[in-house]
Scaffold this motif. Structure first.
Motif, PDB file in Angstrom:
ATOM      1  N   ILE A 113       0.952  -1.100  -0.001  1.00  0.00           N
ATOM      2  CA  ILE A 113      -0.067   0.241   0.075  1.00  0.00           C
ATOM      3  C   ILE A 113       0.816   1.078  -0.142  1.00  0.00           C
ATOM      4  CG2 ILE A 113      -1.427   1.374   1.512  1.00  0.00           C
ATOM      5  CD1 ILE A 113      -3.144  -0.859   2.078  1.00  0.00           C
ATOM      6  N   ASN A 114       1.949   1.211   0.954  1.00  0.00           N
ATOM      7  CA  ASN A 114       2.734   2.392   0.829  1.00  0.00           C
ATOM      8  C   ASN A 114       3.513   2.770  -0.453  1.00  0.00           C
ATOM      9  OD1 ASN A 114       2.355   2.817   3.637  1.00  0.00           O
ATOM     10  ND2 ASN A 114       4.206   1.973   4.303  1.00  0.00           N
ATOM     11  N   SER A 115       3.714   1.644  -1.347  1.00  0.00           N
ATOM     12  CA  SER A 115       4.264   1.995  -2.632  1.00  0.00           C
ATOM     13  C   SER A 115       3.551   2.659  -3.631  1.00  0.00           C
ATOM     14  CB  SER A 115       4.979   0.681  -3.215  1.00  0.00           C
ATOM     15  OG  SER A 115       3.786  -0.137  -3.628  1.00  0.00           O
ATOM     16  N   ILE A 116       2.140   2.621  -3.220  1.00  0.00           N
ATOM     17  CA  ILE A 116       1.159   3.214  -4.063  1.00  0.00           C
ATOM     18  C   ILE A 116       0.820   4.440  -3.492  1.00  0.00           C
ATOM     19  CG2 ILE A 116      -1.277   2.873  -5.115  1.00  0.00           C
ATOM     20  CD1 ILE A 116      -0.633   0.004  -4.981  1.00  0.00           C
ATOM     21  N   ILE A 117       0.496   4.610  -2.100  1.00  0.00           N
ATOM     22  CA  ILE A 117       0.015   5.673  -1.513  1.00  0.00           C
ATOM     23  C   ILE A 117       0.811   6.888  -1.707  1.00  0.00           C
ATOM     24  CG2 ILE A 117      -0.410   6.696   0.787  1.00  0.00           C
ATOM     25  CD1 ILE A 117      -1.818   4.319   1.327  1.00  0.00           C
ATOM     26  N   PHE A 118       2.350   6.719  -1.478  1.00  0.00           N
ATOM     27  CA  PHE A 118       3.117   7.598  -1.612  1.00  0.00           C
ATOM     28  C   PHE A 118       3.125   8.395  -2.796  1.00  0.00           C
ATOM     29  CE2 PHE A 118       7.652   9.399  -2.548  1.00  0.00           C
ATOM     30  CZ  PHE A 118       7.783  10.369  -1.509  1.00  0.00           C
ATOM     31  N   PRO A 119       3.281   8.024  -4.081  1.00  0.00           N
ATOM     32  CA  PRO A 119       3.053   8.939  -5.401  1.00  0.00           C
ATOM     33  C   PRO A 119       1.577   9.525  -5.338  1.00  0.00           C
ATOM     34  CG  PRO A 119       3.327   6.557  -5.956  1.00  0.00           C
ATOM     35  CD  PRO A 119       3.628   6.640  -4.507  1.00  0.00           C
ATOM     36  N   LEU A 120       0.592   8.769  -4.953  1.00  0.00           N
ATOM     37  CA  LEU A 120      -0.891   9.183  -5.053  1.00  0.00           C
ATOM     38  C   LEU A 120      -1.025  10.363  -3.928  1.00  0.00           C
ATOM     39  CD1 LEU A 120      -3.994   8.773  -5.370  1.00  0.00           C
ATOM     40  CD2 LEU A 120      -4.102   7.298  -3.586  1.00  0.00           C
ATOM     41  N   LEU A 121      -0.304  10.373  -2.917  1.00  0.00           N
ATOM     42  CA  LEU A 121      -0.121  11.565  -2.051  1.00  0.00           C
ATOM     43  C   LEU A 121       0.562  12.937  -2.958  1.00  0.00           C
ATOM     44  CD1 LEU A 121       0.611  10.167   1.464  1.00  0.00           C
ATOM     45  CD2 LEU A 121      -1.772  11.196   0.666  1.00  0.00           C
ATOM     46  N   LEU A 122       1.403  12.363  -3.384  1.00  0.00           N
ATOM     47  CA  LEU A 122       2.341  13.640  -4.398  1.00  0.00           C
ATOM     48  C   LEU A 122       1.222  14.176  -5.377  1.00  0.00           C
ATOM     49  CD1 LEU A 122       5.965  12.181  -5.026  1.00  0.00           C
ATOM     50  CD2 LEU A 122       5.428  13.775  -3.401  1.00  0.00           C
ATOM     51  N   PHE A 123       0.460  13.302  -5.949  1.00  0.00           N
ATOM     52  CA  PHE A 123      -0.366  13.820  -7.090  1.00  0.00           C
ATOM     53  C   PHE A 123      -1.499  14.459  -6.351  1.00  0.00           C
ATOM     54  CE2 PHE A 123      -4.502  12.578  -9.080  1.00  0.00           C
ATOM     55  CZ  PHE A 123      -4.073  12.910 -10.346  1.00  0.00           C
TER      56      PHE A 123
END
Length: 442
Positions: A113-123
């Protein structure tokens, strides 16, 4: 002792089947009750909260059932649009509750989940900046962005936490089977063609919506075949045939092309002798070419794809959408014009759910909303979704690919108040599926 243990296991299995059947009877009854009027709809939405007895599993069921109810044919039921705020309250409440399951995940799933959430939070942070600096409707843009992120991440966490306890593939397949069967039953009725009088929409609110559901159903069905979940012959043989028949009746090009692409991918990844696979693909390819050489078949497909437009105008029905998106992109190509809001000649900090856009295509939409920079951030976490479970790509790739295919023609990816939730369910199932761990639940 072995006999007793075996008998006990069979009895437990029968009890679960009976319990699941009763639950689906309750869900269908509740949905039918909600069709009558606004009062029964309110009561039905509130009664859904009884699923919280199942904790995270129940919360996921609630948001899926609300999605089901959202797209029901207005000729069959009162619109849920009259209760938009109650609907949003329940969706947000369930999603926030599911977000709290993040700390219950095991280390491996947290890493996923973290590997997806991190770029999602940047977005997300980037688009909040774009909303207040460049958007005409910053408050609306931020609300739509937050609703997408909260519900998407909530679904990710919820499915991640419950996947080892509950078979979401079978549950979702049952839901889509209900759509297909009930839509098939009402084919002869005028209400099935309510939208424009000619294109089939079944029990959904739009022919294109029915086409999307057909693609999602085919993707689920192919996934169950690939991972060898047992399904009855009627589901395996009859339902796909009537689904494709209804896709033709719906005149949805996106659905038709998407279904063909998914079937081709299935044949490529089919677990069989490679020589048999090559022979099968060649026979199908030759057969398709021979069909196209038949003038009547060619004329049929041409008419279907062009939807009555002159040849050379295959995108005529989407011309205005595409032109608007390109025009908006050119206004601010690097940063975009705000997340899922129209471009207006003035700036307003007011809030309303009435500001709608019809983006049509995922790539053009993100470029219009967020510019080149935002599109690159979006691309990073979409690619990460595919990569994070690459070990099982062959088994369940139909699910994320189906989401991208339908979003190329009917951009529903960010529609958290519509069927965006099903997009997030499909992506979550793909992310957390593990053929080794799931053997017991299949």
């Amino acid at each position: 002792m072995i006999i007793k243990s075996s008998t006990s296991h069979i009895e437990d299995g029968k009890f679960r089947i009976k319990k699941n059947t009763l639950e689906w009877v309750f869900i269908i009854s509740l949905l039918l009750f909600s069709f009558i009027n606004t009062t029964t709809l309110i009561v039905s939405l509130l009664m859904l909260l009884v699923f919280f007895k199942q904790k995270e599993i129940g919360a996921i069921k609630i948001i899926n059932i609300i999605t089901f109810r959202t797209i029901i044919n207005p000729g069959l039921a009162v619109s849920i649009g009259n209760l938009e705020y109650l609907k949003w309250t329940i969706l947000f409440g369930c999603s926030i509750y599911l977000l709290l399951s993040y700390h219950k995940l095991d280390k491996r799933d947290i890493k996923k989940i973290n590997s997806i959430i991190f770029p999602l939070l940047l977005f997300t942070i980037y688009n909040i900046f774009v909303a207040f600096v460049f958007s005409s409707l910053p408050v609306v843009a931020v609300f739509k962005l937050i609703s997408y992120v909260v519900i998407f991440v909530g679904t990710l966490c919820g499915v991640g936490y419950t996947f080892s306890k509950y078979n979401w593939i079978k549950w979702m397949l049952t839901m889509f089977k209900i759509f297909i069967v009930f839509s098939f039953v009402i084919i002869p009725l005028p209400v099935s063609y309510l939208r424009n009088g000619t294109s089939f929409q079944g029990i959904t609110n739009n022919p294109n919506m029915f086409g999307i559901l057909a693609v999602l159903f085919i993707a689920l069905l192919l996934s169950t075949l690939q991972i060898k979940i047992y399904i009855k012959n009627i589901t395996l043989i009859v339902l796909p045939i009537i689904t494709m028949l209804m896709v033709f009746l719906s005149k949805s090009r996106t659905a038709f092309i998407s279904c063909l692409v998914l079937l081709c991918i299935y044949l490529i990844f089919l677990n069989c002798n490679k020589y048999l696979k090559i022979i099968t693909l060649n026979i199908l390819g030759i057969g398709f070419i021979l069909l196209l050489l038949n003038s009547s078949v060619t004329n049929f497909f041409t008419e279907f794809l062009y939807k009555g437009q002159n040849q050379g105008d295959i995108l005529f029905s989407r011309a205005n959408q595409i032109e608007t998106l390109i025009s908006n992109f050119m206004l601010n190509p690097w940063f975009g014009n705000g997340f899922s809001v129209p471009v207006l000649p003035f700036k307003s900090y007011s809030f309303s759910t009435e500001y709608l856009v019809e983006p049509g295509n995922l790539v053009l939409s993100v470029l219009s909303y967020s510019g080149v920079i935002g599109f690159l951030l979006f691309l990073i976490y979409i690619i990460q979704i595919f990569v994070v479970n690459k070990e099982n790509f062959k088994n369940l790739c139909f699910l994320p690919i189906a989401i991208l295919l339908i979003s190329m023609g009917e951009m529903v990816f960010f529609s958290s108040n519509n069927i965006g939730i099903w997009c997030y369910m499909f992506l979550s199932i793909y992310i957390f599926f593990d053929i080794k761990k799931s053997k017991v639940n299949l």
